[in-house]
Design an enzyme around this catalytic site. Structure first.
Site, PDB file in Angstrom:
ATOM      1  N   LYS A 183       0.839  -1.203   0.000  1.00  0.00           N
ATOM      2  CA  LYS A 183       0.000   0.000   0.000  1.00  0.00           C
ATOM      3  C   LYS A 183       0.872   1.252   0.000  1.00  0.00           C
ATOM      4  O   LYS A 183       0.600   2.210  -0.724  1.00  0.00           O
ATOM      5  CB  LYS A 183      -0.937  -0.002   1.216  1.00  0.00           C
ATOM      6  N   GLN A 201      -4.589  -1.282   9.618  1.00  0.00           N
ATOM      7  CA  GLN A 201      -4.545  -2.627   9.047  1.00  0.00           C
ATOM      8  C   GLN A 201      -5.145  -3.638  10.030  1.00  0.00           C
ATOM      9  O   GLN A 201      -4.799  -3.665  11.206  1.00  0.00           O
ATOM     10  CB  GLN A 201      -3.087  -2.983   8.688  1.00  0.00           C
ATOM     11  N   ASP A 205     -11.073   3.097   3.986  1.00  0.00           N
ATOM     12  CA  ASP A 205     -11.363   1.660   3.896  1.00  0.00           C
ATOM     13  C   ASP A 205     -12.866   1.420   3.720  1.00  0.00           C
ATOM     14  O   ASP A 205     -13.282   0.326   3.342  1.00  0.00           O
ATOM     15  CB  ASP A 205     -10.926   0.958   5.197  1.00  0.00           C
TER      16      ASP A 205
HETATM   17  N1  GUN Z   1      -6.983  -6.606   6.353  1.00  0.00           N
HETATM   18  C1  GUN Z   1      -7.309  -7.379   5.273  1.00  0.00           C
HETATM   19  N2  GUN Z   1      -7.854  -6.616   4.303  1.00  0.00           N
HETATM   20  C2  GUN Z   1      -7.874  -5.350   4.763  1.00  0.00           C
HETATM   21  C3  GUN Z   1      -8.304  -4.119   4.204  1.00  0.00           C
HETATM   22  O1  GUN Z   1      -8.816  -4.025   3.081  1.00  0.00           O
HETATM   23  N3  GUN Z   1      -8.125  -3.027   4.998  1.00  0.00           N
HETATM   24  C4  GUN Z   1      -7.604  -3.100   6.255  1.00  0.00           C
HETATM   25  N4  GUN Z   1      -7.510  -1.974   6.952  1.00  0.00           N
HETATM   26  N5  GUN Z   1      -7.188  -4.224   6.792  1.00  0.00           N
HETATM   27  C5  GUN Z   1      -7.331  -5.339   6.050  1.00  0.00           C
END
Ligand code: GUN
Length: 278
Positions: free
Chosen positions: A49, A93, A116
């Site tokens: 990311k 995350q 998100d």
């Molecule tokens: N953990 C697995 N997928 C995601 C996601 O799309 N966003 C976040 N913040 N954590 C995750």
């Protein structure tokens, strides 16, 4: 003839568009990425990311906290980020260590920076047909379907998986495009017959190759969100790709299908948030 949907190429196109857009903006979009603990898979996702942000001109700031971080400490960091006007998106995350209540953390992020799309405000907006920030994986899948020219209206869609991150918002997004949606999950009775009736199958249940090739209706569209390791450590999806490929009209591979789209939509949401901050 089966078409393999190239998520990597479509995501690249989206990122290039965003890079152009960012270069014309007076506000540089800023994304705060928070990671708690040392889960290796999370570390890889976060690194990807950050790299993607850098490539399109978004400033990402990483906050790596110890596995022993308390809920109060994390809430205090989120409050600071909520107030920081250089930050337009906050990504915490998941999963979080067990001493921290995930729901509480998600609700502490101001909905305006919830890139998100997990905050109940943004989920509620999606459900009521006035979407603001949309969860990145289902949002990315909708973009894949649209850019591939797949018609959704009136189709029977089966979503396998009911997570807040993928399955539930996916079902709502397909419904908004006039599909008839069935949500299945790991405890659905006779999953086979449900999948066999589907024009569009979205597999997001996290069980290696649970969807067998011969369950796929001739000409169906198959989208695989699974990211599993098989006994040999090989990355594989929730669908038996080789079998399903024989019958599907369109299918996403793992890797290189849905995964790159999730990141592209996170960047899109962050750019959108920076534009809205004006
Ligand atoms: N953990 C697995 N997928 C995601 C996601 O799309 N966003 C976040 N913040 N954590 C995750």
């Amino acid at each position: 003839m089966t078409n393999i949907i190239d998520g990597k190429a479509i995501a690249k196109e989206i990122r290039e568009g965003l890079e152009k857009e960012v270069s014309t903006m007076t506000t540089t979009p800023g994304l705060a990425v928070v990671i708690v603990g040392d889960d290796p898979a999370s570390a890889v996702y976060v690194r990807n990311k950050e790299k993607a942000c850098e490539n399109v001109g978004i400033i990402s700031t990483k906050h790596a906290l110890s596995a022993k971080t308390t809920e109060a400490e994390l809430l205090s960091l989120i409050e600071k980020l909520n107030q920081d006007n250089k930050i337009h998106g906050i990504l915490v995350q998941l999963p979080l260590p067990k001493q921290i209540n995930e729901d509480k953390i998600i609700e502490a992020i101001t909905p305006k920076k919830d890139v998100d799309g997990f905050h109940p405000f943004n989920v509620g907006r999606l459900v009521t047909g006035r979407p603001t920030f949309k969860s990145c994986t289902p949002y990315g899948i909708m973009e894949l379907l649209k850019k591939t020219g797949i018609d959704i209206k009136g189709k029977d869609a089966v979503v396998v998986g009911r997570s807040n991150i993928v399955g539930k918002p996916m079902a709502i997004m397909l419904l908004a495009e006039h599909a008839t949606v069935t949500i299945c999950h790991s405890r659905t009775n006779d999953l086979e017959s449900k999948v066999k009736g589907a024009d569009i199958v979205i597999a997001a249940v996290g069980i290696t190759e649970i969807i067998k090739g011969d369950w796929i209706k001739e000409g169906a569209v198959v989208i695989d969100v699974g990211m599993n390791r098989n006994a040999e450590g090989k990355l594989c999806g929730d669908v038996d790709f080789e079998g399903a490929k024989q019958r599907a009209s369109f299918i996403t591979p793992v890797p290189g299908g849905v995964g790159p789209m999730t990141i592209a939509m996170l960047l899109a949401n962050t750019v959108e948030s920076a534009k809205n901050s004006k």
